[in-house]
Enzyme design. Structure first.
Site, PDB file in Angstrom:
ATOM      1  N   GLU A   4      19.361  -2.634   0.887  1.00 14.05           N
ATOM      2  CA  GLU A   4      18.365  -1.629   0.507  1.00 14.05           C
ATOM      3  C   GLU A   4      17.902  -0.852   1.743  1.00 14.05           C
ATOM      4  OE1 GLU A   4      14.192  -1.322  -2.073  1.00 14.05           O
ATOM      5  OE2 GLU A   4      15.079  -3.271  -1.652  1.00 14.05           O
ATOM      6  N   HIS A  25       7.101  -6.785  -0.176  1.00  7.57           N
ATOM      7  CA  HIS A  25       8.259  -6.288  -0.912  1.00  7.57           C
ATOM      8  C   HIS A  25       9.230  -7.421  -1.235  1.00  7.57           C
ATOM      9  CE1 HIS A  25      12.386  -4.441  -0.942  1.00  7.57           C
ATOM     10  NE2 HIS A  25      11.792  -3.701  -1.863  1.00  7.57           N
ATOM     11  N   GLU A  72       8.000  -9.255  -4.200  1.00  9.49           N
ATOM     12  CA  GLU A  72       8.295  -8.466  -5.411  1.00  9.49           C
ATOM     13  C   GLU A  72       9.693  -8.784  -5.930  1.00  9.49           C
ATOM     14  OE1 GLU A  72      10.222  -4.404  -6.425  1.00  9.49           O
ATOM     15  OE2 GLU A  72       8.691  -4.129  -4.883  1.00  9.49           O
TER      16      GLU A  72
END
Length: 413
Positions: A126, A46, A49
């Site tokens: 997040e 992640h 990404e």
């Protein structure tokens, strides 16, 4: 009908031409997700990404966003347990720009030290956002416990400790191992000529070097569990998982889809009609299947008030027992099949959905079923298939439960 071609470097391109549209969706799929990680680098898939949007040798982060945004297009990405996808959706006349931008991100990202440190704080925020979502929190806690001591149970985002310890060289080690053409698929859907887009992709990705890759995924044990997490919320959030099946057996996959539709996968399902419509105990209740390469889960989620949580939980267990004992009727099977076919055909009207379906299927299953194949799989589901999948999945001995809410330590289910 789709077309497929594999380039010399091992990069496979799948394209579905729909000439009457004005748009194209294009996605680059990488077989790199949290299941490939370790406890030490949890969250790195992640993190990469995110980093691919932070700038390249040729473009700043702002340039990457603005170049697509100024054309009215969409550029985005997501990371899952088993793969990562970067995609664009643009007018057909602008697709070459989309290919150029995505190839620049994949091949030329900077991984600047300052950006790495800054992005750690972004992902920490997040993490906090997901922790503020009781549904996501309940699901993540449940996976962590049913797949205890296995990569599949690790959070896709990682955790605070691993994020803070990420170093540029460790990130690049993982990137260089998995971000290779023979571990990737490019999926395209919309108004284009396949041969022309293959030529354009080949030109942009010819420098991407093929490497050997050895990824051996192990099947995790499913650990029954009961988890409670205190959180100051207005409702108690309930997540339940039953051990299901991997994505590899088409007959079982579509039989489970038919059963799930009847059980809790639609507004006409048993869970929705009995617990929400008849009893008025919840606003949100549903079931869904999540299937991986080696295993799978049938998940059930509900949110309700503290005073009703015991009733809701008991009713869900009762529905599991009923479907296990009596299965579902031929009429329910027939109606569920028609519903699945209708939903699938409507989904085909989106180039994004088609691109996603084709790309993921080719990457994860090394095959793609066209629309007639899918319809045939659904039509072939028989009563005997339904009985077998119910007996395999609806087993209360393999049950994971998590409740998240205020004062849940005092709740006994």
């Amino acid at each position: 009908m789709y077309k497929c071609q594999t380039l010399k470097n091992g990069l496979t391109i799948i394209g579905e031409e729909i000439p009457y549209l004005k748009s194209i969706s294009l996605g680059i799929w990488i077989k790199a997700g949290s299941v490939m990680e370790t406890e030490e680098n949890s969250g790195v898939s992640h993190f990469i990404e995110h980093m691919l949007f932070k700038g390249t040798k040729n473009r700043s982060a702002k340039d990457l966003a603005r170049e697509i945004d100024n054309l009215g297009g969409v550029i985005n990405a997501f990371t899952s347990k088993e793969c990562t996808c970067f995609y664009v959706k643009l007018l057909d006349e602008h697709i070459n720009i989309g290919i150029d931008v995505l190839s620049d991100m994949i091949l030329n990202s900077s991984f600047d030290e300052k950006d790495i440190e800054k992005e750690k704080f972004v992902i920490l925020e997040e993490l906090k956002m997901y922790e503020d979502s009781p549904e996501d929190l309940a699901y993540d806690l449940l996976l962590e416990n049913i797949y205890k001591n296995h990569n599949l149970g690790m959070n896709i985002l990682g955790d605070r400790k691993t994020l803070k310890n990420f170093k540029r060289e460790n990130i690049l080690d993982y990137y260089n191992k998995y971000y290779i053409p023979n571990n990737s698929v490019i999926s395209v859907c919309g108004n284009f000529k396949f041969e022309e887009i293959v030529e354009r992709i080949q030109e942009k990705f010819k420098a991407w070097e093929k490497k050997e890759i050895h990824t051996q995924l192990t099947k995790p044990n499913f650990n029954p569990c009961f988890i409670k997490k205190n959180k100051d919320t207005e409702q108690v959030n309930l997540a339940i998982n039953l051990e299901a099946i991997p994505m590899t057996n088409d007959r079982e996959v579509y039989a489970l889809a038919v059963v799930n539709n009847v059980f809790g996968g639609s507004i006409s399902s048993r869970l929705f009609q009995k617990i929400r419509e008849e009893k008025g105990l919840v606003y949100s209740i549903y079931s869904s299947q999540t299937l991986y390469e080696t295993c799978g889960e049938l998940g059930i989620f509900a949110s309700t008030s503290t005073e009703n949580i015991k009733k809701v939980y008991d009713m869900i267990l009762e529905e599991i027992k009923l479907i296990r004992e009596n299965y579902i009727s031929p009429q329910e099977i027939s109606e569920s099949k028609e519903q699945l076919k209708g939903s699938y055909m409507l989904d085909l009207e989106s180039t994004s959905s088609r691109m996603m379906s084709n790309g993921k299927s080719l990457l994860m299953r090394n095959k793609v079923d066209d629309e007639q194949d899918i319809i045939d799989y659904i039509n072939r589901v028989e009563y005997e298939d339904v009985v077998r999948i119910i007996e395999k999945v609806f087993n209360l001995d393999k049950l994971g439960v998590c409740i998240v809410g205020k004062d849940v330590e005092y709740i006994n289910l």
